[in-house]
Write a protein that holds these residues in place. Structure first.
Motif, mmCIF file in Angstrom:
data_model
loop_
_atom_site.group_PDB
_atom_site.id
_atom_site.type_symbol
_atom_site.label_atom_id
_atom_site.label_comp_id
_atom_site.label_asym_id
_atom_site.label_seq_id
_atom_site.Cartn_x
_atom_site.Cartn_y
_atom_site.Cartn_z
ATOM 1 N N ARG A 1 -15.116 5.010 0.562
ATOM 2 C CA ARG A 1 -15.431 6.246 1.275
ATOM 3 C C ARG A 1 -16.894 6.606 1.030
ATOM 4 O O ARG A 1 -17.384 6.546 -0.087
ATOM 5 C CB ARG A 1 -14.534 7.374 0.809
ATOM 6 C CG ARG A 1 -13.084 7.127 1.144
ATOM 7 C CD ARG A 1 -12.416 8.419 1.572
ATOM 8 N NE ARG A 1 -11.002 8.179 1.799
ATOM 9 C CZ ARG A 1 -10.499 7.849 2.979
ATOM 10 N NH1 ARG A 1 -11.281 7.706 4.013
ATOM 11 N NH2 ARG A 1 -9.201 7.643 3.125
ATOM 12 N N ARG B 1 -5.791 -0.065 7.386
ATOM 13 C CA ARG B 1 -6.196 1.329 7.227
ATOM 14 C C ARG B 1 -4.994 2.228 7.510
ATOM 15 O O ARG B 1 -3.972 1.761 8.008
ATOM 16 C CB ARG B 1 -7.385 1.655 8.114
ATOM 17 C CG ARG B 1 -7.157 1.472 9.575
ATOM 18 C CD ARG B 1 -8.372 1.998 10.303
ATOM 19 N NE ARG B 1 -8.331 1.783 11.708
ATOM 20 C CZ ARG B 1 -7.488 2.349 12.558
ATOM 21 N NH1 ARG B 1 -6.574 3.164 12.137
ATOM 22 N NH2 ARG B 1 -7.547 2.101 13.844
ATOM 23 N N PRO B 2 -5.115 3.519 7.200
ATOM 24 C CA PRO B 2 -3.990 4.436 7.413
ATOM 25 C C PRO B 2 -3.607 4.539 8.888
ATOM 26 O O PRO B 2 -4.453 4.402 9.778
ATOM 27 C CB PRO B 2 -4.519 5.777 6.905
ATOM 28 C CG PRO B 2 -5.627 5.432 5.975
ATOM 29 C CD PRO B 2 -6.242 4.181 6.531
ATOM 30 N N LYS C 1 0.591 0.459 8.505
ATOM 31 C CA LYS C 1 1.918 0.237 7.911
ATOM 32 C C LYS C 1 3.016 0.087 8.957
ATOM 33 O O LYS C 1 4.133 -0.286 8.640
ATOM 34 C CB LYS C 1 2.263 1.383 6.965
ATOM 35 C CG LYS C 1 1.378 1.406 5.739
ATOM 36 C CD LYS C 1 1.734 2.566 4.835
ATOM 37 C CE LYS C 1 0.800 2.621 3.656
ATOM 38 N NZ LYS C 1 1.126 3.704 2.723
ATOM 39 N N GLU D 1 0.853 -1.198 0.000
ATOM 40 C CA GLU D 1 0.000 0.000 0.000
ATOM 41 C C GLU D 1 0.881 1.237 0.000
ATOM 42 O O GLU D 1 1.530 1.539 0.985
ATOM 43 C CB GLU D 1 -0.928 0.005 1.216
ATOM 44 C CG GLU D 1 -1.851 1.203 1.278
ATOM 45 C CD GLU D 1 -2.734 1.328 0.045
ATOM 46 O OE1 GLU D 1 -2.486 2.259 -0.750
ATOM 47 O OE2 GLU D 1 -3.648 0.514 -0.116
ATOM 48 N N ARG D 2 0.903 1.947 -1.119
ATOM 49 C CA ARG D 2 1.772 3.119 -1.270
ATOM 50 C C ARG D 2 1.074 4.435 -0.938
ATOM 51 O O ARG D 2 1.724 5.447 -0.728
ATOM 52 C CB ARG D 2 2.321 3.193 -2.698
ATOM 53 C CG ARG D 2 3.158 2.000 -3.077
ATOM 54 C CD ARG D 2 4.444 2.048 -2.327
ATOM 55 N NE ARG D 2 5.267 0.899 -2.686
ATOM 56 C CZ ARG D 2 6.162 0.373 -1.884
ATOM 57 N NH1 ARG D 2 6.364 0.881 -0.698
ATOM 58 N NH2 ARG D 2 6.862 -0.651 -2.260
ATOM 59 N N ARG D 3 -0.246 4.430 -0.911
ATOM 60 C CA ARG D 3 -0.988 5.670 -0.681
ATOM 61 C C ARG D 3 -0.983 6.024 0.808
ATOM 62 O O ARG D 3 -0.926 5.160 1.660
ATOM 63 C CB ARG D 3 -2.433 5.521 -1.148
ATOM 64 C CG ARG D 3 -2.544 5.206 -2.622
ATOM 65 C CD ARG D 3 -3.946 4.818 -2.994
ATOM 66 N NE ARG D 3 -4.278 3.550 -2.322
ATOM 67 C CZ ARG D 3 -5.482 2.996 -2.341
ATOM 68 N NH1 ARG D 3 -6.477 3.575 -2.959
ATOM 69 N NH2 ARG D 3 -5.708 1.848 -1.722
ATOM 70 N N ARG D 4 -1.054 7.320 1.093
ATOM 71 C CA ARG D 4 -1.171 7.780 2.480
ATOM 72 C C ARG D 4 -2.606 7.728 2.954
ATOM 73 O O ARG D 4 -2.877 7.450 4.110
ATOM 74 C CB ARG D 4 -0.647 9.203 2.624
ATOM 75 C CG ARG D 4 0.839 9.283 2.597
ATOM 76 C CD ARG D 4 1.269 10.720 2.792
ATOM 77 N NE ARG D 4 2.706 10.749 2.965
ATOM 78 C CZ ARG D 4 3.302 11.447 3.890
ATOM 79 N NH1 ARG D 4 2.606 12.200 4.700
ATOM 80 N NH2 ARG D 4 4.607 11.418 3.990
ATOM 81 N N ALA D 5 -3.528 8.045 2.064
ATOM 82 C CA ALA D 5 -4.948 8.021 2.392
ATOM 83 C C ALA D 5 -5.627 6.965 1.523
ATOM 84 O O ALA D 5 -5.457 6.952 0.304
ATOM 85 C CB ALA D 5 -5.571 9.382 2.138
ATOM 86 N N PHE D 6 -6.357 6.072 2.162
ATOM 87 C CA PHE D 6 -7.063 5.017 1.452
ATOM 88 C C PHE D 6 -8.181 4.505 2.344
ATOM 89 O O PHE D 6 -8.158 4.694 3.560
ATOM 90 C CB PHE D 6 -6.114 3.878 1.049
ATOM 91 C CG PHE D 6 -5.334 3.306 2.198
ATOM 92 C CD1 PHE D 6 -5.815 2.233 2.928
ATOM 93 C CD2 PHE D 6 -4.111 3.866 2.563
ATOM 94 C CE1 PHE D 6 -5.097 1.729 3.999
ATOM 95 C CE2 PHE D 6 -3.395 3.372 3.634
ATOM 96 C CZ PHE D 6 -3.885 2.292 4.359
#
Length: 152
Positions: free
Chosen positions: A59, A92-93, A131, A34-39
């Protein structure tokens, strides 16, 4: 998946070595894919790093308690029908852990997991994975890493 040789819900200390490895693998897999900060949160059922079924919470999705139970049952039923009990983890983030709304989301999935397990006659575990670590929302047992890496 023999980590369910107990009668009370929640992960407690001391962790068995196989369970500790599974949970570390869930964090490692999430941190490296998972590379995104928000997901949006994703519910996983199965074995981290091997085989898992997933359900992405988009969302704006409003999931009532009955629908959450149905989702958990749909994810775990194939494994339970083969006589195994899968691990469930919600990715989750990291920052979401500090937001009250996300803590409620964790509690909602814990309740759905408990209800689905009761309906299926098994004790299901759910951990929240970010993460940098994992946490069992029921017991507070957790592990965190500053930078997790694959071991040689």
């Amino acid at each position: 998946m023999p980590h369910h040789a107990r009668t009370a819900p929640g992960i407690t200390e001391p962790l068995t070595r196989p369970l500790a490895r599974l949970l570390r693998e869930a964090v490692l897999e999430h941190a490296t894919t998972e590379r995104r900060r928000a997901f949006a949160p994703v519910l996983h059922a199965g074995v981290p790093g091997r085989a898992a079924r997933t359900f992405a919470v988009l969302r704006g999705d409003e999931l009532d308690p009955a629908l959450r139970v149905d989702v958990v049952e749909a994810l775990v039923r194939p494994t339970v029908s083969r006589g195994r009990v899968p691990l469930l983890w919600l990715t989750r983030p990291d920052a979401a852990a500090e937001v009250d709304g996300e803590a409620q989301v964790d509690r909602d999935w814990v309740a759905a997991t408990a209800a689905a397990g009761a309906e299926l006659g098994v004790l299901l575990d759910l951990v929240v994975v970010t993460k940098h670590g994992w946490r069992d929302p029921r017991t507070g047992v957790a592990r965190h890493w500053k930078r997790i890496r694959r071991r040689p």
